[in-house]
Motif scaffolding. Structure first.
Motif, PDB file in Angstrom:
ATOM      1  N   VAL A 184     -17.129  34.634 -66.532  1.00  0.00           N
ATOM      2  CA  VAL A 184     -17.520  33.761 -67.982  1.00  0.00           C
ATOM      3  C   VAL A 184     -18.671  32.696 -67.761  1.00  0.00           C
ATOM      4  O   VAL A 184     -19.694  32.632 -68.422  1.00  0.00           O
ATOM      5  CB  VAL A 184     -16.481  32.928 -68.566  1.00  0.00           C
ATOM      6  N   GLY A 185     -18.611  32.063 -66.439  1.00  0.00           N
ATOM      7  CA  GLY A 185     -19.876  31.101 -66.085  1.00  0.00           C
ATOM      8  C   GLY A 185     -20.922  32.114 -65.909  1.00  0.00           C
ATOM      9  O   GLY A 185     -22.065  31.567 -66.650  1.00  0.00           O
ATOM     10  N   THR A 186     -21.173  33.117 -65.135  1.00  0.00           N
ATOM     11  CA  THR A 186     -22.245  33.871 -64.701  1.00  0.00           C
ATOM     12  C   THR A 186     -22.829  34.448 -66.143  1.00  0.00           C
ATOM     13  O   THR A 186     -23.930  34.592 -66.422  1.00  0.00           O
ATOM     14  CB  THR A 186     -21.821  34.879 -63.765  1.00  0.00           C
ATOM     15  N   LEU A 187     -21.808  34.723 -66.875  1.00  0.00           N
ATOM     16  CA  LEU A 187     -22.301  35.559 -68.409  1.00  0.00           C
ATOM     17  C   LEU A 187     -22.963  34.638 -69.207  1.00  0.00           C
ATOM     18  O   LEU A 187     -23.960  34.711 -69.635  1.00  0.00           O
ATOM     19  CB  LEU A 187     -20.998  35.953 -68.943  1.00  0.00           C
ATOM     20  N   SER A 188     -22.375  33.379 -69.225  1.00  0.00           N
ATOM     21  CA  SER A 188     -23.160  32.322 -70.165  1.00  0.00           C
ATOM     22  C   SER A 188     -24.349  32.098 -69.443  1.00  0.00           C
ATOM     23  O   SER A 188     -25.684  31.861 -70.332  1.00  0.00           O
ATOM     24  CB  SER A 188     -22.097  30.878 -70.066  1.00  0.00           C
ATOM     25  N   ALA A 189     -24.431  31.863 -67.902  1.00  0.00           N
ATOM     26  CA  ALA A 189     -25.857  31.709 -67.536  1.00  0.00           C
ATOM     27  C   ALA A 189     -26.878  32.622 -67.791  1.00  0.00           C
ATOM     28  O   ALA A 189     -28.012  32.289 -68.217  1.00  0.00           O
ATOM     29  CB  ALA A 189     -25.610  31.509 -65.931  1.00  0.00           C
ATOM     30  N   VAL A 190     -26.590  33.815 -67.569  1.00  0.00           N
ATOM     31  CA  VAL A 190     -27.707  34.851 -67.934  1.00  0.00           C
ATOM     32  C   VAL A 190     -27.935  35.130 -69.552  1.00  0.00           C
ATOM     33  O   VAL A 190     -29.121  35.401 -69.858  1.00  0.00           O
ATOM     34  CB  VAL A 190     -27.168  36.404 -67.520  1.00  0.00           C
ATOM     35  N   VAL A 191     -27.013  34.697 -70.288  1.00  0.00           N
ATOM     36  CA  VAL A 191     -27.351  34.965 -71.927  1.00  0.00           C
ATOM     37  C   VAL A 191     -28.226  33.724 -72.215  1.00  0.00           C
ATOM     38  O   VAL A 191     -29.033  33.868 -73.035  1.00  0.00           O
ATOM     39  CB  VAL A 191     -25.906  34.755 -72.701  1.00  0.00           C
ATOM     40  N   TRP A 192     -27.728  32.750 -71.565  1.00  0.00           N
ATOM     41  CA  TRP A 192     -28.885  31.277 -72.007  1.00  0.00           C
ATOM     42  C   TRP A 192     -30.118  31.452 -71.366  1.00  0.00           C
ATOM     43  O   TRP A 192     -31.195  31.240 -71.991  1.00  0.00           O
ATOM     44  CB  TRP A 192     -28.304  30.219 -71.287  1.00  0.00           C
ATOM     45  N   TYR A 193     -30.243  32.160 -70.206  1.00  0.00           N
ATOM     46  CA  TYR A 193     -31.470  32.069 -69.372  1.00  0.00           C
ATOM     47  C   TYR A 193     -32.505  33.386 -70.041  1.00  0.00           C
ATOM     48  O   TYR A 193     -33.741  32.967 -70.474  1.00  0.00           O
ATOM     49  CB  TYR A 193     -31.657  32.768 -67.901  1.00  0.00           C
ATOM     50  N   PHE A 194     -31.620  34.446 -70.796  1.00  0.00           N
ATOM     51  CA  PHE A 194     -32.667  35.135 -71.403  1.00  0.00           C
ATOM     52  C   PHE A 194     -32.369  35.189 -72.960  1.00  0.00           C
ATOM     53  O   PHE A 194     -32.530  36.169 -73.924  1.00  0.00           O
ATOM     54  CB  PHE A 194     -32.138  36.628 -71.075  1.00  0.00           C
ATOM     55  N   ARG A 195     -32.002  33.813 -73.517  1.00  0.00           N
ATOM     56  CA  ARG A 195     -31.617  33.859 -74.994  1.00  0.00           C
ATOM     57  C   ARG A 195     -32.600  34.267 -75.775  1.00  0.00           C
ATOM     58  O   ARG A 195     -32.438  34.636 -76.952  1.00  0.00           O
ATOM     59  CB  ARG A 195     -31.251  32.361 -75.189  1.00  0.00           C
ATOM     60  N   CYS A 196     -33.926  33.964 -75.701  1.00  0.00           N
ATOM     61  CA  CYS A 196     -34.982  34.441 -76.631  1.00  0.00           C
ATOM     62  C   CYS A 196     -34.784  36.096 -76.705  1.00  0.00           C
ATOM     63  O   CYS A 196     -35.295  36.428 -77.605  1.00  0.00           O
ATOM     64  CB  CYS A 196     -36.197  33.831 -76.192  1.00  0.00           C
ATOM     65  N   GLU A 197     -35.190  36.588 -75.669  1.00  0.00           N
ATOM     66  CA  GLU A 197     -35.080  37.875 -75.498  1.00  0.00           C
ATOM     67  C   GLU A 197     -33.657  38.530 -76.254  1.00  0.00           C
ATOM     68  O   GLU A 197     -33.884  39.519 -76.691  1.00  0.00           O
ATOM     69  CB  GLU A 197     -34.918  38.348 -74.063  1.00  0.00           C
ATOM     70  N   VAL A 198     -32.726  38.058 -75.936  1.00  0.00           N
ATOM     71  CA  VAL A 198     -31.619  38.333 -76.541  1.00  0.00           C
ATOM     72  C   VAL A 198     -31.472  38.360 -78.012  1.00  0.00           C
ATOM     73  O   VAL A 198     -31.034  39.462 -78.600  1.00  0.00           O
ATOM     74  CB  VAL A 198     -30.225  37.793 -75.883  1.00  0.00           C
ATOM     75  N   ILE A 199     -31.749  37.471 -78.491  1.00  0.00           N
ATOM     76  CA  ILE A 199     -31.991  36.903 -79.951  1.00  0.00           C
ATOM     77  C   ILE A 199     -32.864  38.107 -80.723  1.00  0.00           C
ATOM     78  O   ILE A 199     -32.518  38.641 -81.521  1.00  0.00           O
ATOM     79  CB  ILE A 199     -32.439  35.577 -80.098  1.00  0.00           C
ATOM     80  N   THR A 200     -33.979  38.348 -79.800  1.00  0.00           N
ATOM     81  CA  THR A 200     -35.157  38.993 -80.456  1.00  0.00           C
ATOM     82  C   THR A 200     -34.534  40.667 -80.582  1.00  0.00           C
ATOM     83  O   THR A 200     -34.640  41.294 -81.451  1.00  0.00           O
ATOM     84  CB  THR A 200     -36.296  39.165 -79.640  1.00  0.00           C
ATOM     85  N   MET A 201     -33.959  40.926 -79.174  1.00  0.00           N
ATOM     86  CA  MET A 201     -33.395  42.239 -79.298  1.00  0.00           C
ATOM     87  C   MET A 201     -32.260  42.619 -80.013  1.00  0.00           C
ATOM     88  O   MET A 201     -32.220  43.677 -80.943  1.00  0.00           O
ATOM     89  CB  MET A 201     -32.947  42.534 -77.719  1.00  0.00           C
ATOM     90  N   ALA A 202     -31.653  41.762 -80.359  1.00  0.00           N
ATOM     91  CA  ALA A 202     -30.345  41.697 -81.307  1.00  0.00           C
ATOM     92  C   ALA A 202     -30.855  41.934 -82.936  1.00  0.00           C
ATOM     93  O   ALA A 202     -30.450  42.894 -83.384  1.00  0.00           O
ATOM     94  CB  ALA A 202     -29.244  40.546 -81.328  1.00  0.00           C
TER      95      ALA A 202
END
Length: 264
Positions: A49-67
């Motif tokens: 869960v810790g590593t998942l939260s880290a990668v989502v937060w690091y790529f948060r702009c890309e993830v939001i745009t992709m979604a």
């Protein structure tokens, strides 16, 4: 769990989840080599869960745009913005989901052998070096074709073998498909989001069956792994073009040789 065990294992998870050196191998081997008791399923879930939260937060702009663009592509029935990359991540995650469900018992038992981990560490380390040497490195992750996505997706499924390294084998496949080092790493990290999420969900279901847990060690492990993973992603992407894959290949060869020496 001792405090030092929580800290060390959380740092190891944070570092090795995204470096091409295999997190599963390290989480299996460190307790064996240090004579610590197994950290247990609950702790494994927490640090994931810790590593998942880290990668989502690091790529948060890309993830939001992709979604957002993926949703638009579903409504409009055509590619728009970053929807192609979103579809690439989704389709590239299918093989590991299928093989994970089919082979989870084998992965959790037979494949956890130190000798299997040693040979996988060496073999796939050499393959990573070869890919880094011969890759044309002319494309970024936004120009992935469907053939590339299939190859990288099935490569990620191979990482069910402990010692392979999910990030390592997907970067290897990406390099062989002509991606630059940074593009291969970025796509590997984006692919990790559904992969870690699926693994975490599966382990959480098993954890629920076990009953109560101690929450404080889990929270500490999750926080430490998240901070470590975030810093690891940042510096890995920053330094990758300068140092290449060779330092990680050398580490894998030394680790694999050491394991063969100890366990053969």
């Amino acid at each position: 769990m001792l405090l030092i065990q929580i800290i060390i294992l959380a740092i190891i998870q944070g570092l090795t989840e995204f470096l091409p050196i295999s997190s599963s191998a390290h989480l299996i081997l460190v307790p064996q080599l240090s004579d610590w008791p197994d950290q247990g399923l609950a702790f494994d879930v927490a640090v994931h869960v810790g590593t998942l939260s880290a990668v989502v937060w690091y790529f948060r702009c890309e993830v939001i745009t992709m979604a957002r663009d993926w949703g638009s592509s579903c409504v409009q029935r055509q590619q728009t913005g970053e929807s192609r990359l979103a579809w690439a991540v989704i389709l590239g995650s299918i093989p590991v989901a299928v093989f994970g469900l089919l082979l989870h018992d084998l992965v959790d038992t037979t494949l956890r052998s130190p000798l299997i981990i040693a040979w996988a560490t060496i073999g796939f380390g050499l393959l990573l070096w070869l890919a880094d040497v011969i890759s044309r490195q002319v494309r970024d992750e936004h120009r992935l074709g469907w053939k590339d996505i299939v190859v990288i997706g099935f490569a990620q499924a191979v990482a069910l073998i402990p010692g392979t390294s999910r990030s390592g084998i997907t970067m290897t496949a990406g390099l062989l498909m002509g991606l630059t080092r940074t593009a291969a790493a970025r796509f590997s990290f984006l692919l990790s989001i559904p992969a870690i999420l699926m693994a975490g969900a599966y382990k959480t279901l098993k954890l629920i069956e076990q009953g109560s847990v101690e929450w404080l060690p889990l929270l500490l492990g999750a926080v430490i792994s998240a901070l470590t993973a975030y810093l690891c992603i940042h510096w890995f992407l920053k330094l990758l073009d300068r140092i290449g894959m060779l330092p990680f290949v050398i580490y894998r060869l030394l680790l694999g040789a050491g394991l063969l020496y100890v366990f053969m």
